[in-house]
Enzyme design. Structure first.
Site, PDB file in Angstrom:
ATOM      1  N   ASP A  97      -8.029  -3.405  -0.574  1.00 46.58           N
ATOM      2  CA  ASP A  97      -6.591  -3.581  -0.335  1.00 46.58           C
ATOM      3  C   ASP A  97      -6.301  -4.169   1.046  1.00 46.58           C
ATOM      4  O   ASP A  97      -5.538  -5.127   1.169  1.00 46.58           O
ATOM      5  CB  ASP A  97      -5.871  -2.233  -0.477  1.00 46.58           C
ATOM      6  N   LEU A 104     -21.988   4.804   8.304  1.00 44.27           N
ATOM      7  CA  LEU A 104     -21.386   6.033   8.832  1.00 44.27           C
ATOM      8  C   LEU A 104     -21.257   5.939  10.350  1.00 44.27           C
ATOM      9  O   LEU A 104     -20.330   6.478  10.949  1.00 44.27           O
ATOM     10  CB  LEU A 104     -22.226   7.256   8.430  1.00 44.27           C
ATOM     11  N   GLN A 162     -23.737  -6.265   0.022  1.00 41.04           N
ATOM     12  CA  GLN A 162     -24.988  -5.526  -0.087  1.00 41.04           C
ATOM     13  C   GLN A 162     -25.149  -4.904  -1.474  1.00 41.04           C
ATOM     14  O   GLN A 162     -24.238  -4.251  -1.972  1.00 41.04           O
ATOM     15  CB  GLN A 162     -25.037  -4.417   0.957  1.00 41.04           C
ATOM     16  N   HIS A 173     -27.259  -2.136  -3.189  1.00 40.17           N
ATOM     17  CA  HIS A 173     -28.126  -1.011  -2.853  1.00 40.17           C
ATOM     18  C   HIS A 173     -29.225  -0.920  -3.902  1.00 40.17           C
ATOM     19  O   HIS A 173     -28.941  -0.934  -5.091  1.00 40.17           O
ATOM     20  CB  HIS A 173     -27.314   0.284  -2.806  1.00 40.17           C
ATOM     21  N   PHE A 199     -35.362   6.125   7.809  1.00 36.44           N
ATOM     22  CA  PHE A 199     -34.440   5.393   6.949  1.00 36.44           C
ATOM     23  C   PHE A 199     -34.816   3.924   6.957  1.00 36.44           C
ATOM     24  O   PHE A 199     -35.435   3.442   7.908  1.00 36.44           O
ATOM     25  CB  PHE A 199     -32.999   5.572   7.432  1.00 36.44           C
ATOM     26  N   GLU A 204     -15.425  -0.371   6.851  1.00 37.24           N
ATOM     27  CA  GLU A 204     -15.901  -1.415   5.949  1.00 37.24           C
ATOM     28  C   GLU A 204     -14.910  -2.570   5.830  1.00 37.24           C
ATOM     29  O   GLU A 204     -15.296  -3.706   5.590  1.00 37.24           O
ATOM     30  CB  GLU A 204     -16.205  -0.822   4.563  1.00 37.24           C
ATOM     31  N   HIS A 224     -22.728  -2.406  -3.354  1.00 34.98           N
ATOM     32  CA  HIS A 224     -22.590  -1.224  -2.514  1.00 34.98           C
ATOM     33  C   HIS A 224     -21.669  -1.405  -1.326  1.00 34.98           C
ATOM     34  O   HIS A 224     -20.828  -0.549  -1.045  1.00 34.98           O
ATOM     35  CB  HIS A 224     -23.994  -0.828  -2.036  1.00 34.98           C
ATOM     36  N   ARG A 247     -32.374  -3.067   2.718  1.00 36.86           N
ATOM     37  CA  ARG A 247     -31.891  -3.010   1.340  1.00 36.86           C
ATOM     38  C   ARG A 247     -31.913  -4.354   0.637  1.00 36.86           C
ATOM     39  O   ARG A 247     -32.215  -4.427  -0.562  1.00 36.86           O
ATOM     40  CB  ARG A 247     -30.475  -2.446   1.334  1.00 36.86           C
ATOM     41  N   ARG A 290     -26.507  -4.879   6.020  1.00 39.40           N
ATOM     42  CA  ARG A 290     -26.348  -3.668   6.804  1.00 39.40           C
ATOM     43  C   ARG A 290     -27.543  -2.757   6.607  1.00 39.40           C
ATOM     44  O   ARG A 290     -28.037  -2.605   5.487  1.00 39.40           O
ATOM     45  CB  ARG A 290     -25.082  -2.934   6.362  1.00 39.40           C
ATOM     46  N   LEU A 320     -24.960   5.983  -6.865  1.00 38.53           N
ATOM     47  CA  LEU A 320     -25.903   5.822  -5.770  1.00 38.53           C
ATOM     48  C   LEU A 320     -26.916   6.957  -5.683  1.00 38.53           C
ATOM     49  O   LEU A 320     -26.574   8.132  -5.763  1.00 38.53           O
ATOM     50  CB  LEU A 320     -25.099   5.773  -4.466  1.00 38.53           C
ATOM     51  N   ALA A 375     -13.270   6.076   8.984  1.00 43.14           N
ATOM     52  CA  ALA A 375     -12.755   5.275  10.102  1.00 43.14           C
ATOM     53  C   ALA A 375     -11.301   5.637  10.403  1.00 43.14           C
ATOM     54  O   ALA A 375     -10.924   5.802  11.558  1.00 43.14           O
ATOM     55  CB  ALA A 375     -12.886   3.792   9.771  1.00 43.14           C
ATOM     56  N   GLY A 376     -10.494   5.776   9.354  1.00 39.12           N
ATOM     57  CA  GLY A 376      -9.076   6.072   9.551  1.00 39.12           C
ATOM     58  C   GLY A 376      -8.869   7.409  10.237  1.00 39.12           C
ATOM     59  O   GLY A 376      -8.090   7.532  11.184  1.00 39.12           O
ATOM     60  N   GLY A 396      -5.246   4.103   5.599  1.00 37.72           N
ATOM     61  CA  GLY A 396      -6.548   4.535   5.084  1.00 37.72           C
ATOM     62  C   GLY A 396      -6.974   5.800   5.789  1.00 37.72           C
ATOM     63  O   GLY A 396      -6.880   5.919   7.013  1.00 37.72           O
ATOM     64  N   ALA A 397      -7.436   6.768   5.007  1.00 37.03           N
ATOM     65  CA  ALA A 397      -7.800   8.069   5.583  1.00 37.03           C
ATOM     66  C   ALA A 397      -9.224   8.438   5.211  1.00 37.03           C
ATOM     67  O   ALA A 397      -9.529   9.562   4.849  1.00 37.03           O
ATOM     68  CB  ALA A 397      -6.829   9.144   5.132  1.00 37.03           C
ATOM     69  N   GLU A 410     -30.983   6.191  -0.096  1.00 41.10           N
ATOM     70  CA  GLU A 410     -32.212   5.705   0.507  1.00 41.10           C
ATOM     71  C   GLU A 410     -32.994   6.869   1.122  1.00 41.10           C
ATOM     72  O   GLU A 410     -34.205   6.766   1.344  1.00 41.10           O
ATOM     73  CB  GLU A 410     -31.811   4.720   1.603  1.00 41.10           C
TER      74      GLU A 410
END
Lengths: 125, 592, 156, 254
Positions: B229, B408, B248, B250, B116, B391, B361, B294, B402, B260, B16-17, B12-13, B263
């Site tokens: 996956d 993020l 969640q 949204h 937020f 995630e 979401h 949310r 969340r 989306l 996080a990846g 995964g890129a 928020e």
């Protein structure tokens, strides 16, 4: 334009077509320039030779060609100014489309001034 | 078949990846495998911001951030993890700034911050400016910045390689490996989309950062490629999934489309209104109104619609009103989302309110991990060398709901931790044997899908799955609706076994890829529904109409769902529970 | 529902290009060329419009052009310089434009080379010839009929 | 009575305000595995008023021909996967609404130009990303990093805001006539991403980037046709950015 990657013609807008026109007119003018230098060089051969060749420029067919040539030069020149404004004026990119229509307008006005006079000369003998 | 060997393989890129890759590639030989190009990852769709108690514009500290995260997650948050995240948030933001991320700035040139949902001053007193942002494309800028750094560090990518299996030293799927036994990862098996070839990657460490699974739902803000996956691969290999029933929704998805609208719109002052023009959030969350967490806002909206105060010809949405904001302010702070409203709904947000409705979401649940991103195979043992972040993982910092911007943050904090931990582990760890037949199961799986001469279309089964999930396992759930969903899923899984893809080719076979993805979605939907059926309470993103209150006595626990293969070869979902880690905040009633 | 139409004259998608060959080309040549096109463009605008005006619009226009007219102009160093500047600027401007066109559309290296050699030859020939003619021009060649010559030539 | 009847009718009209219609997609297909030449294929599907080209293509893929191949991911114009040539112009399939394209005529869909086609609408993006990587698209700083953030005024931040919007979809680069004929040209997207750093007040690598773009295949190949600006789904003024880079080079040289 070549269609190497295949598919339909790209539907560019004013910017692209003005570039195509600039390129085509430049191409035409370049070849005319070569011929024009050659024919003018005939003045070095003899007055008669020069006058014979230059006389052929005065027939109506060539006269129409000249009109086209002048139109090409006028467009190339005015659009060249537009290109320079796009290049050097910080707001040029935003007004490029408007400027193209100004160029087209100027070409029309210039040709409207030039053509009657030129055609009268060509056809009026 | 080709084989590769790396110390660390990151699957995964997205945020996080790549964050993990930046840490691990300087310490160990690292490869990043992604089924997309890195810049296509869904981190790029995140809009509003990333919270950190920088206190650049007003007083703030990380403890308040921890509290908000715990309370926002309805006390199902593991508080040690939330403390780590809130504390490291500050460095995470500064790291990104140093990498070049173009944050919006205060007049003094510092990183600007805005309000937020659910983020408050002094344990709930009032909304606080904590979200660091780059207009309404913070996620886009994070994704781009991380990719830029990967280019700088020459990180090795395998783009459009689809990981289809993770190889472990033990078969956990029967549930027969005793607790305490050392289980390690050996590598992954991937499918090169462009050529259709199988590649086997041997690795000491494997990091899963494959993102979420929003496509189990029909109305979702998630990308088409978010099919869970990594979660499903782990599940099939006998690793549990934690808290999957918490999904969640949204509040502000574009009505009917699910796209989306951040928020941040409400953070900048936008207001939700019902058909009577009423600012209905005043009734549900008197203190922070439209900036409630949310789950509460989504439920309030769904409730307004159910009680007949929805807008539009079908009375099936509410309105997000930005018309009282200055157009210049909107352009400066929310340019992209107003553009979405214009493009997709033909609504001009300067002058008209925007139709919105909750959209699936974010998966709060995922592969259980420690705070060092190590994957747990039960309540205590880790799988050596296997890590997860983002995630796909469940640390659990989000608990049952969340807070906005914490995703993020999660990918940056735990992505970094995963990268460091994976590289450290690889320094001393031994290589594990990659069996010769490592890819056999994968090849069989995809060939069966491809070779089935005729069968049902993948798309039909997927549509039915998404529809039943939207109808029966969305914002409001009951035993009946969940039972219906479960029987639908069971039937669909049976049909899936005989489904076939139409594209029989090798090269760039996206039809086949969608077929594989559907298998993952079905497994995950089942886990969501089984977990939701068993959780007879309402908490955060999980609301049971038949059990409308939180039940800390029975359910102050994380769900651990296992797919066990016994006897007939068919997997069934079995549930276990894990205690919540509480450090400083005892559960209280959740009011805003 | 789906109908297939043969696509006819569609070329196959082209193959991947070879990797970039950078190397020693990090000079300012292209910038100089780019700037020259703009600068010469402005000058040419004045020169050519002047030329066109004098030759095609003034007096009887094109009908007036003959040996005597040209001879009359080139007797003056002003027009000599004018035409020389025009020749050089236009030829460099045009040749550079043609070079770009060749670079754009001539795919194969061999074709490119041939075309560029031809272009260079045309440039050299034209510029040399033109320059020589302007400088060695004799407005009153001996033995030419007087009625073809500029009026200032001494009657022979 | 009458009032009631009227209100029912108007309610129905409102419900049906988004009518569905048939639309024909004329898609350029190509699968080298079959050894077949590229061909045009037409599909007619039913679409709704708010549908995008991507929705119609999904309908084809999911209901008619599963082998139709294209990239897509986020489906709302932020991931940059689905740039393709729709009715002759580069667009994102997920941002092109059918109703804006005159659905009474077939809608032509082709892969973007100038990059090798792998299958149907999928092209090889590697040459594109190679150009991107060459311009050093990352912040370059010297000396020690400050303990907190680097300061940057809102004005300095605004200076390069436009070019930070790039999603690397290649719509601009593959709309450029120079790029079609000269695959070696860096292309607009690479220059946009260089611009994003050249004009970032925190960056100290501008000179290196300007030198790279001063290359024979660099900014001077730009002919200001504005195709890139018009193709950009993010509304970036691409040509303007390129011109600013050119001017920065001239200022540096003289």
């Amino acid at each position: 334009m070549p269609e190497k990657p295949a598919g339909t013609l790209y539907r560019g807008r004013e910017g692209m077509w003005s570039w195509v026109a600039h390129r085509v007119t430049g191409f035409l003018i370049f070849f005319f320039l070569l011929v024009h230098v050659l024919d003018t060089s005939l003045v070095r051969v003899s007055p008669e030779a020069y006058n014979v060749v230059i006389g052929s420029y005065k027939n109506p067919v060539m006269g129409l060609g000249e009109a086209g040539l002048v139109a090409a030069i006028v467009f190339h020149a005015f659009n060249g100014i537009r290109v320079m404004l796009v290049d050097f004026w910080s707001k040029g990119t935003r007004y490029q489309r408007l400027m193209l229509w100004v160029v087209v307008g100027l070409v029309v006005v210039t040709m409207a001034g030039f053509l009657p006079r030129h055609l009268a000369n060509v056809f009026g003998g | 078949m080709q084989t590769h060997q790396y110390d660390v393989v990151i699957v995964g890129a997205g945020g996080a990846g790549m964050r993990a890759a930046l840490e691990s590639s300087t310490r160990a030989r690292t490869a990043v495998i992604s089924k997309l190009y890195p810049t296509r990852s869904h981190t790029g769709a995140a809009q509003g911001g990333m919270c950190a108690a920088l206190a650049n514009v007003e007083e703030d500290n990380w403890e308040w951030h921890t509290f908000d995260t715990v309370k926002g997650g309805d006390y199902l948050v593991d508080q040690d993890a939330a403390e780590v995240m809130a504390k490291e948030a500050i460095d995470a933001v500064l790291d990104l700034e140093k990498m070049g991320l173009p944050f919006n700035r205060t007049p003094e040139g510092r990183i600007d911050q805005r309000r937020f949902g659910g983020h408050t001053r002094n344990h709930g007193e009032a909304a606080v400016r904590r979200s660091c942002y780059a207009a309404d494309r913070t996620g886009h800028m994070i994704l781009q910045t991380l990719y830029q750094q990967c280019v700088k560090q020459d990180v090795e990518f395998y783009n459009e390689f689809y990981v289809l299996d993770v190889v472990l030293t033990h078969d956990l799927s029967a549930g027969t490996v005793p607790d305490g036994e050392e289980v390690s990862v050996a590598g992954v098996v991937a499918y090169d989309l462009a050529s259709g070839e199988i590649h086997v990657f041997r690795a000491k460490s494997v990091v899963f950062a494959t993102g979420g699974a929003g496509k189990i739902y029909k109305t979702t803000s998630n990308a088409h490629t978010l099919t869970g996956d990594g979660m499903a691969l782990a599940l099939r290999r006998g690793i549990p999934l934690e808290d999957m029933e918490f999904f969640q929704f949204h509040p502000t998805g574009l009505a009917g489309l699910g796209i989306l609208l951040s928020e941040a719109a409400r953070g900048e002052g936008a207001i939700l209104r019902n058909s009577e023009g009423e600012r209905f959030m005043e009734r549900y969350a008197p203190t922070i109104k439209d900036l409630a967490p949310r789950d509460m806002v989504a439920r309030a909206m769904a409730n307004e619609v159910r009680e007949g105060r929805g807008c539009g010809p079908n009375k099936d949405y509410v309105l997000l009103d930005l018309t009282h904001l200055e157009p210049a302010h909107i352009d400066a702070k929310l340019p992209d989302i107003t553009e979405f409203a214009r493009t997709y709904l033909g609504v001009e947000p300067y002058t008209e309110p925007v139709p919105v409705y909750p959209t699936a979401h974010y998966a709060m649940g995922g592969i259980p991990t420690t705070i060092d991103a190590e994957v747990l195979r039960n309540n205590t043992d880790v799988v050596k060398g296997l890590f997860a972040a983002g995630e796909v993982a469940c640390v659990s910092v989000h608990g049952s709901n969340r807070l906005g911007t914490n995703s993020l943050l999660d990918i940056n904090v735990f992505g970094k931790r995963a990268g460091i931990a994976a590289a450290r582990y690889a320094e001393t760890a031994p290589w594990h044997e990659m069996p010769d037949d490592a890819s056999v199961a994968t090849v069989e799986y995809i060939e069966r899908l491809r070779d089935h001469a005729t069968g049902e279309r993948i798309a039909d089964i997927r549509r039915e799955l998404q529809e039943t999930m939207d109808r029966n396992a969305q914002v409001f759930r009951t035993r009946d609706s969940l039972t219906t969903a479960l029987s639908d899923i069971t039937a669909l899984k049976k049909r899936y076994r005989d489904a076939s893809v139409q594209d029989k080719g090798r090269r760039f076979n996206t039809d086949l890829m969608e077929g594989v993805e559907l298998g993952f979605l079905l497994d995950l939907a089942e886990v969501v529904v089984v977990g939701a059926l068993a959780r007879e309470e309402s908490r955060g993103g999980h609301f049971r109409e038949d059990f409308p209150t939180r039940d800390d006595e029975r359910f102050m626990l994380h769900t651990m769902a296992y797919q066990r293969v016994r006897g007939d070869g068919q997997g069934t979902v079995e549930l276990d529970y894990k205690p919540v880690i509480i450090t400083r905040y005892q559960p209280m009633e959740r009011k805003y | 529902m789906a109908t297939t139409i043969p696509a006819g004259p569609l070329a196959a998608p082209r193959s991947a290009r070879t990797t970039r060959s950078r190397g020693s080309s990090r000079t300012n040549m292209e910038m100089v060329a780019w700037l020259f096109m703009r600068l010469s463009g402005v000058l040419l605008l004045v020169l050519i419009f002047g030329h066109l005006f004098v030759n095609l619009v003034q007096g009887e226009g094109i009908n007036r052009i003959d040996f005597a007219f040209v001879g009359g102009k080139w007797a003056s160093p002003f027009w000599q310089f004018w035409d020389l500047a025009m020749l050089w600027l236009a030829m460099i401007h045009g040749t550079n434009g043609m070079r770009t066109i060749i670079n754009d559309y001539a795919e194969r290296d061999r074709t490119r080379l041939v075309l560029k050699v031809l272009l260079a030859a045309a440039f050299l020939l034209t510029v040399t010839l033109g320059t020589l003619v302007i400088f060695t021009f004799e407005p009153c060649p001996i033995g030419a009929p007087a009625d073809l010559l500029p009026s200032f030539c001494p009657a022979s | 009575m009458t009032a009631l009847a009227e209100s029912t009718t108007s309610a129905r009209a409102e419900v049906g305000a988004v009518p569905s219609f048939d639309v024909t997609l004329r898609i350029r297909r190509f699968d080298p595995d079959n050894g077949a030449e590229p061909r045009w294929e037409e599909f007619t599907v039913t679409a709704h008023g708010t549908d995008r080209v991507l929705d119609a293509m999904h309908k084809v893929k999911w209901e008619v021909d599963g082998s139709l191949t294209f990239r897509r991911s986020c489906a709302h114009g932020i991931c940059g996967s689905d740039a393709m040539r729709i009715n002759g112009r580069n667009r994102l399939a997920c941002k092109a609404l059918l109703k804006d394209l005159d659905p009474s005529k077939p809608i032509t869909i082709e892969p973007i130009k100038g990059l090798p086609v792998i299958k149907d609408l999928v092209v090889d993006m590697e040459p594109f990303f190679a150009s991107y990587r060459e311009v050093m698209p990352f912040l370059i700083t010297h000396g020690n990093a400050p303990s907190k953030e680097r300061l940057q005024s809102p004005e300095d931040r605004a200076r390069y805001d436009d070019t930070t919007k790039c999603i690397l979809c290649a719509a601009c680069t593959s709309s450029c006539p120079v790029f079609w004929t000269d695959g070696q040209y860096f292309g607009p997207a690479a220059i946009v991403n260089a611009h994003r750093f050249i004009f970032d007040s925190r960056d100290e690598g501008a000179v290196q980037r300007l030198e790279i773009l001063n290359d024979k295949e660099g900014v001077w190949r730009c002919r200001t046709t504005f195709n890139c600006t018009e193709a950009c789904p993010r509304g970036i003024e691409v040509t303007k950015a390129i011109q600013e880079v050119k001017r920065a080079m001239i200022t540096r040289a003289f």
